[in-house]
Design an enzyme around this catalytic site. Sequence first.
Site, PDB file in Angstrom:
ATOM      1  N   ASP A 127       0.870  -1.175   0.000  1.00 45.45           N
ATOM      2  CA  ASP A 127       0.000   0.000   0.000  1.00 45.45           C
ATOM      3  C   ASP A 127       0.911   1.230   0.000  1.00 45.45           C
ATOM      4  OD1 ASP A 127      -2.415   1.558   0.310  1.00 45.45           O
ATOM      5  OD2 ASP A 127      -1.945   1.802   2.424  1.00 45.45           O
ATOM      6  N   SER A 128       0.297   2.394  -0.086  1.00 44.79           N
ATOM      7  CA  SER A 128       1.085   3.626  -0.006  1.00 44.79           C
ATOM      8  C   SER A 128       1.624   3.866   1.401  1.00 44.79           C
ATOM      9  CB  SER A 128       0.194   4.807  -0.399  1.00 44.79           C
ATOM     10  OG  SER A 128      -0.917   4.865   0.473  1.00 44.79           O
ATOM     11  N   GLY A 160      -3.637   8.780  -3.599  1.00 48.53           N
ATOM     12  CA  GLY A 160      -4.973   9.125  -4.104  1.00 48.53           C
ATOM     13  C   GLY A 160      -5.055  10.299  -5.058  1.00 48.53           C
ATOM     14  N   CYS A 209      -4.418  -1.928  -1.451  1.00 46.13           N
ATOM     15  CA  CYS A 209      -4.661  -0.510  -1.724  1.00 46.13           C
ATOM     16  C   CYS A 209      -5.735  -0.456  -2.806  1.00 46.13           C
ATOM     17  CB  CYS A 209      -3.362   0.113  -2.217  1.00 46.13           C
ATOM     18  SG  CYS A 209      -3.533   1.768  -2.909  1.00 46.13           S
ATOM     19  N   ASN A 210      -6.839   0.198  -2.498  1.00 46.48           N
ATOM     20  CA  ASN A 210      -7.928   0.278  -3.489  1.00 46.48           C
ATOM     21  C   ASN A 210      -7.532   1.127  -4.688  1.00 46.48           C
ATOM     22  OD1 ASN A 210     -10.799  -0.762  -2.280  1.00 46.48           O
ATOM     23  ND2 ASN A 210      -9.413  -0.131  -0.673  1.00 46.48           N
ATOM     24  N   THR A 211      -6.757   2.183  -4.439  1.00 43.56           N
ATOM     25  CA  THR A 211      -6.347   3.066  -5.526  1.00 43.56           C
ATOM     26  C   THR A 211      -5.534   2.272  -6.551  1.00 43.56           C
ATOM     27  OG1 THR A 211      -6.234   4.840  -3.877  1.00 43.56           O
ATOM     28  CG2 THR A 211      -5.232   5.271  -6.021  1.00 43.56           C
ATOM     29  N   GLU A 221      -2.745   8.933   8.234  1.00 44.98           N
ATOM     30  CA  GLU A 221      -1.280   8.822   8.226  1.00 44.98           C
ATOM     31  C   GLU A 221      -0.657   9.665   9.336  1.00 44.98           C
ATOM     32  OE1 GLU A 221       1.188   7.155   6.353  1.00 44.98           O
ATOM     33  OE2 GLU A 221      -0.446   5.894   5.634  1.00 44.98           O
ATOM     34  N   CYS A 243     -11.055   2.389   0.725  1.00 48.54           N
ATOM     35  CA  CYS A 243      -9.636   2.744   0.886  1.00 48.54           C
ATOM     36  C   CYS A 243      -9.186   1.995   2.129  1.00 48.54           C
ATOM     37  CB  CYS A 243      -9.475   4.245   1.076  1.00 48.54           C
ATOM     38  SG  CYS A 243      -7.828   4.743   1.638  1.00 48.54           S
ATOM     39  N   THR A 244      -8.051   1.340   2.054  1.00 50.80           N
ATOM     40  CA  THR A 244      -7.647   0.463   3.162  1.00 50.80           C
ATOM     41  C   THR A 244      -7.257   1.234   4.423  1.00 50.80           C
ATOM     42  OG1 THR A 244      -5.441   0.352   2.152  1.00 50.80           O
ATOM     43  CG2 THR A 244      -6.956  -1.466   1.715  1.00 50.80           C
ATOM     44  N   HIS A 245      -7.098   2.546   4.302  1.00 51.72           N
ATOM     45  CA  HIS A 245      -6.873   3.337   5.518  1.00 51.72           C
ATOM     46  C   HIS A 245      -8.154   3.449   6.363  1.00 51.72           C
ATOM     47  CE1 HIS A 245      -3.205   4.694   3.450  1.00 51.72           C
ATOM     48  NE2 HIS A 245      -2.829   5.282   4.562  1.00 51.72           N
TER      49      HIS A 245
HETATM   50  N1  DGL Z   1      -4.856   2.980   1.187  1.00 52.79           N
HETATM   51  C1  DGL Z   1      -4.902   3.269  -0.200  1.00 52.79           C
HETATM   52  C2  DGL Z   1      -6.210   2.926  -0.801  1.00 52.79           C
HETATM   53  O1  DGL Z   1      -6.770   1.944  -0.409  1.00 52.79           O
HETATM   54  C3  DGL Z   1      -4.169   4.483  -0.698  1.00 52.79           C
HETATM   55  C4  DGL Z   1      -4.519   5.792  -0.118  1.00 52.79           C
HETATM   56  C5  DGL Z   1      -3.622   6.923  -0.578  1.00 52.79           C
HETATM   57  O2  DGL Z   1      -2.410   6.774  -0.498  1.00 52.79           O
HETATM   58  O3  DGL Z   1      -4.152   7.945  -1.030  1.00 52.79           O
HETATM   59  O4  DGL Z   1      -6.694   3.569  -1.695  1.00 52.79           O
END
Ligand code: DGL
Length: 271
Positions: free
Chosen positions: A11-12, A44, A74-76, A151, A183-185
Site C-alpha cells: 500500500d502507499s 490518491g 490498496c484500493n487506488t 497517516e 480505501c484500506t486506511h
Molecule cells: N490505502 C490506499 C487505498 O486503499 C491508498 C490511499 C492513498 O495513499 O491515497 O486507496
Amino acid sequence: MPSNAPIGLYDSGLGGLSVVREVLRQLPHESHTYIGDTARVPYGGRSPEELLAFNREILDLLLQSGVKAVVVACNTSSAVALPVLDAECPVPIIGLIEAGARAAVEGGQRIGVIATEATIRSRAHVRAIEDLDVACQVFPTACPQLVPMIESGLWEGPKAEAIVFESLAPLLDAKLDTLILGCTHYPFVRQVISDILGPSVRLVDPAEEAVRVLGDILAAHDLLADQAIPRHRMLVSGDPITFYQQAHLLLGDVVPAVEHVPVANALPIAL
Ligand code: DGL
C-alpha cells in the site's frame, strides 16, 4: 514455490495494515512481507501513469523477495494499476475492488463508496457493482482528507470526527443501506464513520472477502502454509521508526522491526 513462502502485500502507507490484520485473523499460519510506500504517500491524488510506475516498482521488490502470492492492499492501486499488472505478475495477484463490490451487493441496494480521488475517478467500484446487480444505486464519494489524517496518527477524537463528518456530508441524505470502505486506511476510523452514519448503514471492509478469496486461491494452488510460527517482514520507503510506532499501535506485538527500502522518485506530495 514452497507453501511457507510469504504472501506479499503493499500500500502507499499504513492502510494496507488493515488487510494484514485480516490475513493474520483468517490465515494465521501464513507469513507475510508488507511494503508501505511511505515516501510517496498519498497515492490518491496521483495520475494513472505515476500509479502504474510506483506499483510496478513495489511489485518487483516483492517478487524479488520471493512472495508466493500478492494482495494489492490498496484500493487506488487495485482500481488503477491492477488491471495492467494482472497480466504481468508471475504469481497469483488479487485486489480489493471486486471483493468489496461482492460483499456490498449481498443485501445492499443503496451503496455508498468512499475512497480516494483516483479510485472514485476510475469508477471501478461502480462498474464492479453494476456487473453484479444493475438494480443497485451507487453513491461514490471522494474523501481526500482522510488518508493524510490517518497517516498523521489521528484516528479518533473531536478533530477526527469533524474531518470524517465533513467528508461524509455528501452521503448523509442518500439513505444508504451499505457503505464500502473503499480505501484500506478507512477501517482504522471505522468507529468514527459508524457513529456518524448510524447502525442502519452496514460498513463493508473489502479485506474480509479479499482474504477469503486469497485463502481459496492458495488452497487451489496447493500453497497454503502449515508453519506454527510464521515470519513477517515490513518494509517502508520512508521513515521506518515512525511507521513501526504507528503499526505497533494498530496491530500490536506482531509487528516486526521495520526495514527501509529505497524507491525511485521518492519525493512525497504535500500531505
Ligand atoms: N490505502 C490506499 C487505498 O486503499 C491508498 C490511499 C492513498 O495513499 O491515497 O486507496
